[in-house]
Design an enzyme around this catalytic site. Structure first.
Site, mmCIF file in Angstrom:
data_model
loop_
_atom_site.group_PDB
_atom_site.id
_atom_site.type_symbol
_atom_site.label_atom_id
_atom_site.label_comp_id
_atom_site.label_asym_id
_atom_site.label_seq_id
_atom_site.Cartn_x
_atom_site.Cartn_y
_atom_site.Cartn_z
ATOM 1 N N LYS A 35 51.208 77.128 11.623
ATOM 2 C CA LYS A 35 52.019 77.840 12.606
ATOM 3 C C LYS A 35 52.392 79.230 12.101
ATOM 4 O O LYS A 35 52.257 80.223 12.809
ATOM 5 C CB LYS A 35 53.275 77.062 12.948
ATOM 6 C CG LYS A 35 54.138 77.795 13.976
ATOM 7 C CD LYS A 35 55.271 76.977 14.490
ATOM 8 C CE LYS A 35 56.092 77.785 15.481
ATOM 9 N NZ LYS A 35 55.312 78.259 16.627
ATOM 10 N N ARG B 57 60.816 75.350 13.167
ATOM 11 C CA ARG B 57 59.646 74.503 13.402
ATOM 12 C C ARG B 57 58.892 74.252 12.100
ATOM 13 O O ARG B 57 58.839 75.097 11.227
ATOM 14 C CB ARG B 57 58.681 75.160 14.401
ATOM 15 C CG ARG B 57 59.254 75.360 15.797
ATOM 16 C CD ARG B 57 58.267 76.168 16.636
ATOM 17 N NE ARG B 57 58.769 76.446 17.970
ATOM 18 C CZ ARG B 57 58.440 75.752 19.053
ATOM 19 N NH1 ARG B 57 57.629 74.724 18.941
ATOM 20 N NH2 ARG B 57 58.918 76.072 20.231
ATOM 21 N N GLY C 259 52.767 66.715 16.318
ATOM 22 C CA GLY C 259 53.793 65.725 16.601
ATOM 23 C C GLY C 259 54.264 64.937 15.405
ATOM 24 O O GLY C 259 55.115 64.067 15.533
ATOM 25 N N MET D 91 55.740 66.106 12.479
ATOM 26 C CA MET D 91 56.968 66.555 11.838
ATOM 27 C C MET D 91 57.905 67.135 12.890
ATOM 28 O O MET D 91 57.625 67.086 14.087
ATOM 29 C CB MET D 91 56.639 67.546 10.731
ATOM 30 C CG MET D 91 55.936 66.877 9.558
ATOM 31 S SD MET D 91 55.393 68.043 8.317
ATOM 32 C CE MET D 91 54.131 68.936 9.212
ATOM 33 N N ARG E 96 46.271 77.796 17.302
ATOM 34 C CA ARG E 96 45.608 77.046 16.240
ATOM 35 C C ARG E 96 44.274 76.559 16.780
ATOM 36 O O ARG E 96 44.064 76.500 18.001
ATOM 37 C CB ARG E 96 46.457 75.860 15.792
ATOM 38 C CG ARG E 96 46.770 74.872 16.897
ATOM 39 C CD ARG E 96 47.799 73.849 16.460
ATOM 40 N NE ARG E 96 48.184 72.960 17.554
ATOM 41 C CZ ARG E 96 49.191 72.114 17.510
ATOM 42 N NH1 ARG E 96 49.936 72.026 16.429
ATOM 43 N NH2 ARG E 96 49.483 71.328 18.540
ATOM 44 N N HIS F 295 51.807 64.348 24.369
ATOM 45 C CA HIS F 295 51.662 63.829 23.008
ATOM 46 C C HIS F 295 50.572 62.765 22.947
ATOM 47 O O HIS F 295 49.713 62.777 22.051
ATOM 48 C CB HIS F 295 53.001 63.241 22.531
ATOM 49 C CG HIS F 295 52.922 62.574 21.189
ATOM 50 N ND1 HIS F 295 52.621 61.233 21.048
ATOM 51 C CD2 HIS F 295 53.067 63.067 19.950
ATOM 52 C CE1 HIS F 295 52.601 60.927 19.764
ATOM 53 N NE2 HIS F 295 52.878 62.017 19.075
ATOM 54 N N ARG G 50 17.923 46.484 -4.941
ATOM 55 C CA ARG G 50 18.753 46.097 -6.077
ATOM 56 C C ARG G 50 18.565 44.611 -6.362
ATOM 57 O O ARG G 50 18.606 43.781 -5.437
ATOM 58 C CB ARG G 50 20.225 46.391 -5.777
ATOM 59 C CG ARG G 50 21.152 46.081 -6.955
ATOM 60 C CD ARG G 50 22.599 46.376 -6.603
ATOM 61 N NE ARG G 50 23.144 45.410 -5.648
ATOM 62 C CZ ARG G 50 24.370 45.496 -5.109
ATOM 63 N NH1 ARG G 50 25.152 46.505 -5.424
ATOM 64 N NH2 ARG G 50 24.789 44.573 -4.255
ATOM 65 N N GLU H 290 27.660 51.784 -12.721
ATOM 66 C CA GLU H 290 28.908 51.350 -12.103
ATOM 67 C C GLU H 290 29.922 50.858 -13.134
ATOM 68 O O GLU H 290 30.928 50.244 -12.779
ATOM 69 C CB GLU H 290 28.646 50.262 -11.061
ATOM 70 C CG GLU H 290 27.705 49.177 -11.541
ATOM 71 C CD GLU H 290 27.153 48.329 -10.411
ATOM 72 O OE1 GLU H 290 27.862 48.114 -9.408
ATOM 73 O OE2 GLU H 290 25.997 47.866 -10.542
ATOM 74 N N SER I 180 21.655 55.471 -9.694
ATOM 75 C CA SER I 180 22.404 55.419 -8.440
ATOM 76 C C SER I 180 23.832 55.013 -8.794
ATOM 77 O O SER I 180 24.045 53.934 -9.349
ATOM 78 C CB SER I 180 21.789 54.411 -7.464
ATOM 79 O OG SER I 180 22.511 54.406 -6.249
ATOM 80 N N GLY J 282 27.083 53.444 -8.318
ATOM 81 C CA GLY J 282 27.749 52.460 -7.451
ATOM 82 C C GLY J 282 29.244 52.716 -7.500
ATOM 83 O O GLY J 282 29.968 52.116 -8.293
ATOM 84 N N THR J 283 29.716 53.627 -6.659
ATOM 85 C CA THR J 283 31.096 54.109 -6.783
ATOM 86 C C THR J 283 32.137 53.066 -6.401
ATOM 87 O O THR J 283 33.310 53.215 -6.760
ATOM 88 C CB THR J 283 31.290 55.385 -5.947
ATOM 89 O OG1 THR J 283 30.871 55.145 -4.599
ATOM 90 C CG2 THR J 283 30.494 56.535 -6.541
ATOM 91 N N ASN J 284 31.741 52.014 -5.683
ATOM 92 C CA ASN J 284 32.718 50.959 -5.390
ATOM 93 C C ASN J 284 33.165 50.289 -6.691
ATOM 94 O O ASN J 284 34.362 50.221 -7.007
ATOM 95 C CB ASN J 284 32.120 49.919 -4.444
ATOM 96 C CG ASN J 284 31.753 50.499 -3.100
ATOM 97 O OD1 ASN J 284 32.226 51.564 -2.726
ATOM 98 N ND2 ASN J 284 30.907 49.799 -2.360
ATOM 99 N N ASP J 285 32.200 49.779 -7.462
ATOM 100 C CA ASP J 285 32.540 49.128 -8.721
ATOM 101 C C ASP J 285 32.997 50.133 -9.774
ATOM 102 O O ASP J 285 33.875 49.823 -10.587
ATOM 103 C CB ASP J 285 31.346 48.327 -9.250
ATOM 104 C CG ASP J 285 31.410 46.863 -8.819
ATOM 105 O OD1 ASP J 285 32.523 46.371 -8.579
ATOM 106 O OD2 ASP J 285 30.349 46.221 -8.717
ATOM 107 N N CYS K 134 25.439 55.355 -3.988
ATOM 108 C CA CYS K 134 25.176 54.336 -2.971
ATOM 109 C C CYS K 134 26.415 53.524 -2.609
ATOM 110 O O CYS K 134 26.339 52.587 -1.824
ATOM 111 C CB CYS K 134 24.057 53.393 -3.410
ATOM 112 S SG CYS K 134 24.441 52.452 -4.895
ATOM 113 N N TYR L 188 20.703 62.609 -3.761
ATOM 114 C CA TYR L 188 20.799 61.905 -2.492
ATOM 115 C C TYR L 188 22.113 61.145 -2.405
ATOM 116 O O TYR L 188 22.800 60.919 -3.404
ATOM 117 C CB TYR L 188 19.612 60.952 -2.281
ATOM 118 C CG TYR L 188 19.591 59.750 -3.187
ATOM 119 C CD1 TYR L 188 20.187 58.547 -2.800
ATOM 120 C CD2 TYR L 188 18.964 59.798 -4.424
ATOM 121 C CE1 TYR L 188 20.165 57.434 -3.620
ATOM 122 C CE2 TYR L 188 18.929 58.689 -5.261
ATOM 123 C CZ TYR L 188 19.542 57.511 -4.859
ATOM 124 O OH TYR L 188 19.525 56.409 -5.680
#
Length: 888
Positions: free
Chosen positions: A26, A96, A105, A107, A340, A458, A624, A754, A773, A775-778, A840, A860
C-alpha cells in the site's frame, strides 16, 4: 526530518514502487501514484522495519520511531493547515496495514481517526452535514473497539441492526443524524462497560494505539494462516500507512469503490468494478450493501468517470500488470487510495498475459513471469459435466464471483468447515457475508456462497486469490438463527437447506444447484498452451514426473513431462495380483523359496515397466528399487495370516513369528532401501531383470525410440554400499544385454541421495553413481529429525512461536537441506563432471524450491503429474530470473 539513526517513517513523496519491501504494497503504491502526479490524499508510511522492531522490543514502539511519526505528522499538519483534534480545523486520518505482498482482508484498518465529540460538533457546525459527522464517529468507535481493543464487534453490529429495525430502515443510509448520534451514545456506553474506562478522546493516543494495533494484526490468526498458505515469512512484518481521510459518506455526490483494469474472472480488457455512493470503503468490500457496476458511474458523474479511466490506463501501462484500485469521491472530487497488482482467476491470468504481449505491454519473458504457477493447479481442476448440469435443479442465481465447480455439504461457519473437512467431508461454506476471520474456513471449503456482496466483496476477492469457487450476492437466501445469533439453517429460493445437505456451486454462471453435480476434467484454453510454449522455450531445467502406473505416466505426458524421474516400484506391489507374491517372498524360509516367489513377480514387474516405457514413448524412465521396510506388505489380521499360511504351505505360527520379527522400533530408519538389496540381493536381480527386459522388448517394438533405462538405488550412506548393490544390478543387466546382440542399449545406475551422510560423502559416491536424485522428502526428515507423518502435530506451535516460518516438507529448507544439496552437487561433480543431478521429492513441484534447483545448477526436477505444468512455468521463471529462492 532529522533522525539520530535509521529512518523508519517516509512521506509519500519520499517513496516509490521500488521500496515495496520497506513501505509495504500500500505504501509503495500510494508513493508511486503521488510520484506520477495522481490525486492521492497526503500521508506517510511507517515501515515494515518498524514493525519488526516493535516485535523485537516486546510489543513496544521505540521512542525514535514515535519521534519520527510525530515529526511526519507535524509536517503533514503544516502542509494541510489542519491538526488532529483541533475543533477549528480538524484533520482526520486513516490508519491502514500494508504488507510487502498483497494479503487482502488479513490485517486491520481504522478510518476516521481523530474524532471526538468536540470535533464532531465542530464538523456539524462547519459543514452543516450532521449525518455525515455522526456516521463517521460511530464507524470510528466501532473500528477502534474491534481493532485496537479486541471487543466483539457483534454487539455493535447488533445495536445498529436493532436501530434499523426500530426505524424501519432498510439501509444504513436511511438513518437520520439524530439516529446516528443516539447510536454513538450506545457505542460509547458499550465501550465503557466492556473496557472499564471511557473511549479515548486524545487523537495522539488514538493514533499510537492504532499504529500498534496494525502492527499486532500481523500476528492475528487469519494473517498467520494466510502466510502459511502463501509461504510468506513471519519475519517480513507489515507497514502502516497514515493518510488524510477523504469521505465517500459526506454527501449524495460522494462515494467509494474498488475497480480492476481488467475483468479478474475472465481477463477481458475493460474497466471492471463496483462502487457505492454515500459510503466508506469498508462498505464495498464487506458486501453490506449491494454496489453498482463501475460503468454506471459514467452516467452518474461523466467527468469523474473519464478522469478515473485515464488514471486506470496510465497505471496499467506503468506497472505492466492488471491493477486493483481503491478510490473515493468526496463531493464530486476523485481521490486514489490504493493500487496493486490484482488477484485474478487462473483463466484470467493466462488471457491477460497473452493479451499483454499482443498489446505490446509485455515481452514473452514478461508474460511468463506475470503468471503465478499456483494458478495452473487450479486451472486443471474439474468442471461440472454439461449433461448433469442441464438436468440439475437450480435453487438460485447470484454473482459468478470466482469460477470453477464445487460440490459439498452445507456448513454455516468457518469453524464447521474446518471440522467437517477434517472428518473427510467436502463442504460448501454458506454465509450472509464473509469477513477476514473466515479465511481458514474458506480455505478448507470446496466453495463459498454468500447472500450479500458483489464481485469485489471480501468473499469474491479472497476466493479468487485462493482458487475457490464462489457465488456471492444471492439475495434469495433466508437464514434461520438460534437465540445466540448462530445460523442453524437456511432456505435458498424457498427450498429448505439444512446443515449437511448437498449443494453445488457453478462459479462460472453464479448458479446454485440442489444435490451433487458430476464433474469432468477441465479443458485448457488456447492461451494456456501459448504461454506454456513460451515457458518451455525459456526454461533450462528438465521437468519429469513421479509416476508408477501407465495412467499416471500418460497424464504426465499430456501435461508436458519429459520423462519419469521416479517410479516407486513398491507401489506396484500393492495391486491384488502382486501382494500375494510379495508376501510369499517376505515369509520365505530360505533363498530358494524367495527366488520362487520372485519368479512369480518377474513377469508382472516386466509388464509394468513395459507399460511405462510405452506411455513415455521412449523418454527417460528412472526406476527406483524397492524402498520401504517389508513390514508394510505383511498381513495385519488373523484371517490374512491364515490365508498366507495356506498359500505358502507354512503354518500360521511360523507366519506370525515372521511378522513379529519384521517389526522395528523406527522402521523408516531401519531395514529398508538399499539395505534390503544388501540382505536379499535376489530382489535387486529380479527388479533389474524386469527393467532391462522391458526396455529391450519396447525398443524392439519401437526401434525409432531411444529407450534408456535408469535404475536408482535408494537410501545409500557410502560408496561401498552402492558398489555392492550396483554389482548385483550390473551382473544381471550385462548378462541380458549380452543375449540381445541385435541392439545397443545403455542402462545408467545412480542413487537417491536422501541421507545427510550421502550428501557429505558425495565425492566418493559419485565415483560409482552415474546420477544423483535428491529424495528431499527423506532428506528433510533426516536433516530435521522430524517425521513427515507426525510433525503436523507440533509444527503449529513452531509457527506460533516464530521458531519456523513454514512446513519444511512443503517448501525446501534452503539453509539446511538446500545447503546439503549444494554440498553434494559440488562434491559429486568434482568427481564426475557430467554427473546428472535432479530432485524427485514433492519439493520438485514447489515453485520456490524449483527456483533453488535452478540456482544450484541441477539438471531436472520430478514431481507428481498434476504439478508438472506448474513446475514447467516455475522453471522458466527461475531461468529468466523473475523468481528467486527465499532464504530463510
Amino acid at each position: 526530518m532529522r533522525f539520530s539513526g535509521e529512518q523508519y517513517v517516509y512521506k509519500f513523496s519520499e517513496g516509490d514502487a521500488s521500496m515495496r519491501n520497506l513501505l509495504g504494497g500500500k505504501g509503495a503504491g500510494v508513493a508511486e501514484m503521488t510520484k506520477l502526479g495522481m490525486p492521492v490524499p497526503e500521508g506517510f508510511t511507517v515501515s515494515t522495519e518498524a514493525c519488526v522492531r516493535y516485535f523485537a522490543d516486546g510489543g513496544k514502539v521505540d521512542d525514535e520511531i514515535k519521534s519520527q511519526i510525530f515529526d511526519s505528522l507535524s509536517e503533514m499538519q503544516e502542509s494541510l493547515g489542519k491538526r488532529l483534534g483541533d475543533p477549528e480545523n480538524p484533520l482526520l486520518v486513516s490508519v491502514r496495514s500494508g504488507a510487502r505482498v498483497s494479503m487482502p482482508g488479513m490485517m486491520d484498518t481504522i478510518l476516521n481517526l481523530g474524532l471526538n465529540e468536540d470535533v464532531v460538533r465542530s464538523l456539524v457546525e462547519k459543514t452543516g452535514n450532521a449525518r455525515w459527522a455522526w456516521d463517521s464517529y460511530r464507524r470510528f468507535i466501532q473500528m477502534y473497539s474491534d481493532v485496537v481493543m479486541g471487543l466483539d464487534k457483534a454487539c455493535f453490529e447488533g445495536a445498529l441492526d436493532e436501530l434499523k429495525r426500530e426505524r424501519g430502515a432498510e439501509q444504513d443510509t436511511d438513518l437520520t443524524a439524530e439516529d446516528l448520534e443516539g447510536l454513538v451514545r450506545l457505542f460509547l456506553d458499550e465501550y465503557r462497560r466492556q473496557v472499564g474506562r471511557s473511549f479515548p478522546t486524545d487523537p495522539i493516543e488514538q493514533l499510537m494505539e492504532a499504529v500498534q494495533a496494525v502492527f499486532r494484526s500481523w500476528d492475528n490468526p487469519r494473517a498467520i494462516y494466510f502466510r502459511r498458505m502463501n509461504s510468506i515469512p513471519d519475519t517480513w512484518g507489515t507497514a502502516v500507512t497514515v493518510q488524510r481521510m477523504v469521505f465517500g459518506n459526506m454527501s449524495a455526490d460522494s462515494g467509494t469503490g474498488v475497480a480492476f483494469s481488467r475483468n479478474p474472472s475472465t481477463g477481458e480488457k475493460g474497466l471492471f468494478g463496483e462502487y457505492l455512493m454515500n459510503a466508506q470503503g469498508e462498505d464495498v468490500v464487506a458486501g453490506i450493501r449491494t454496489p453498482q457496476a463501475i460503468s454506471h458511474l459514467k452516467e452518474q458523474n461523466p467527468a469523474v468517470y473519464e478522469q478515473f479511466t485515464h488514471i486506470v490506463d496510465k497505471l496499467e501501462l506503468h506497472y505492466r500488470d492488471m491493477q486493483d484500485m481503491e478510490f473515493t469521491i468526496e463531493e464530486g472530487k476523485l481521490y486514489m487510495l490504493q493500487t496493486r497488482n490484482g488477484k485474478r482467476t487462473p483463466q484470467a491470468a493466462f488471457r491477460i498475459a497473452s493479451d499483454f504481449v499482443d498489446e505490446g505491454i509485455l515481452t514473452q519473458e514478461g508474460a511468463v513471469c506475470s503468471v503465478d504457477p499456483k494458478y495452473i493447479t487450479a486451472l486443471l481442476h474439474p468442471q461440472f459435466d454439461a449433461k448433469a448440469l442441464a438436468s440439475g435443479t437450480v435453487l438460485g442465481t447470484g454473482l459468478p464471483a470466482s469460477p470453477g465447480a464445487a460440490t459439498g455439504r452445507v456448513v454455516f461457519s468457518a469453524e464447521d468447515a474446518v471440522e467437517w473437512t477434517k472428518r473427510g467431508e467436502q463442504v460448501i461454506l454458506v454465509r450472509l457475508d464473509t469477513t477476514p476471520e473466515d479465511i481458514v474456513g474458506m480455505h478448507y471449503a470446496q466453495g463459498v456462497l454468500t447472500a450479500r456482496g458483489g464481485m469485489t466483496s471480501h468473499a469474491a476477492v479472497v476466493a479468487r486469490g485462493i482458487g475457490r469457487c464462489c457465488v456471492s450476492g444471492l439475495s434469495g437466501i433466508e437464514f434461520e438463527q438460534d437465540e445466540t445469533g448462530h445460523i442453524t439453517g437456511c432456505a435458498i429460493g424457498g427450498t429448505p437447506v439444512a446443515e449437511g445437505d448437498w449443494i453445488s456451486l457453478d462459479g462460472n454462471a453464479g448458479k446454485v444447484y440442489a444435490g451433487r453435480i458430476a464433474t469432468v476434467p477441465a479443458s485448457i484454453s488456447g492461451v494456456f498452451g501459448r504461454v506454456m510454449d513460451w515457458a518451455d522455450r525459456f526454461r533450462r531445467l528438465e521437468v519429469r514426473a513421479n509416476a508408477d502406473t501407465p495412467a499416471d505416466a500418460k497424464q504426465a505426458r499430456e501435461f508436458g513431462a519429459e520423462g519419469i524421474g521416479l517410479c516407486r516400484t513398491e507401489h506396484m506391489f500393492f495391486q491384488s495380483d502382486r501382494i500375494a507374491a510379495i508376501r510369499e517372498m517376505i515369509v520365505a524360509a530360505n533363498e530358494q523359496e524367495r527366488r520362487r516367489a520372485l519368479d512369480k513377480l518377474l513377469p508382472m514387474q516386466r509388464e509394468d515397466f513395459e507399460n511405462l516405457y510405452e506411455a513415455m514413448e521412449g523418454r527417460s524412465v528412472t526406476v527406483r528399487l524397492i524402498d520401504p521396510p517389508l513390514h508394510e506388505f505383511i498381513p495385519k489380521t488373523a484371517e490374512a495370516v491364515a490365508e498366507l499360511a495356506a498359500q505358502t504351505g507354512h503354518d500360521a505360527e511360523y507366519i506370525t513369528k515372521v511378522v513379529e520379527e519384521l517389526k522395528e522400533v523406527n522402521p523408516m530408519m531401519g531395514h529398508r532401501g538399499c539395505r534390503l538389496a544388501v540382505t536379499y540381493p535376489e530382489i535387486a536381480h529380479m527388479q533389474a531383470q524386469a527393467v532391462i527386459e522391458a526396455a529391450i522388448n519396447v525398443k524392439r517394438r519401437h526401434p525409432q525410440w531411444t529407450v534408456a533405462p535408469e535404475i536408482m538405488v535408494p537410501l545409500v550412506v557410502n560408496r561401498c554400499e552402492l558398489d555392492y548393490v550396483k554389482q548385483q544390478i550390473e551382473e544381471t543387466v550385462n548378462r541380458i544385454l549380452a543375449q540381445a546382440d541385435d541392439l545397443t542399449m545403455v542402462c545408467q545406475i545412480g542413487t537417491m541421495v536422501e541421507t545427510p551422510r550421502a550428501a557429505l560423502r558425495a565425492d566418493e559416491i559419485a565415483a560409482s553413481a552415474e546420477f544423483f536424485s535428491f529424495g528431499t522428502n527423506d532428506l528433510t526428515q533426516m536433516t530435521f529429525g522430524f517425521s513427515r507423518d507426525d510433525s503436523a502435530r507440533f509444527l503449529p506451535d513452531y509457527y506460533a512461536k516464530h521458531i519456523l516460518d513454514e512446513d519444511p516438507f512443503a517448501h525446501l529448507d534452503t539453509k539446511g537441506v538446500g545447503h546439503l544439496i549444494e554440498i553434494a552437487s559440488k562434491l559429486g561433480r568434482r568427481t564426475r563432471p557430467n554427473l546428472r543431478l535432479g530432485v524427485c521429492g514433492e519439493h520438485g513441484g514447489d515453485p520456490e524450491s524449483i527456483a533453488f534447483c535452478e540456482q544450484a545448477g541441477l539438471d531436472y526436477i520430478s514431481c507428481s503429474p498434476f504439478r508438472v505444468p506448474a513446475a514447467r512455468l516455475a522453471a522458466a521463471q527461475a531461468a529468466i530470473g523473475c523468481r528467486a529462492p527465499v532464504r530463510r
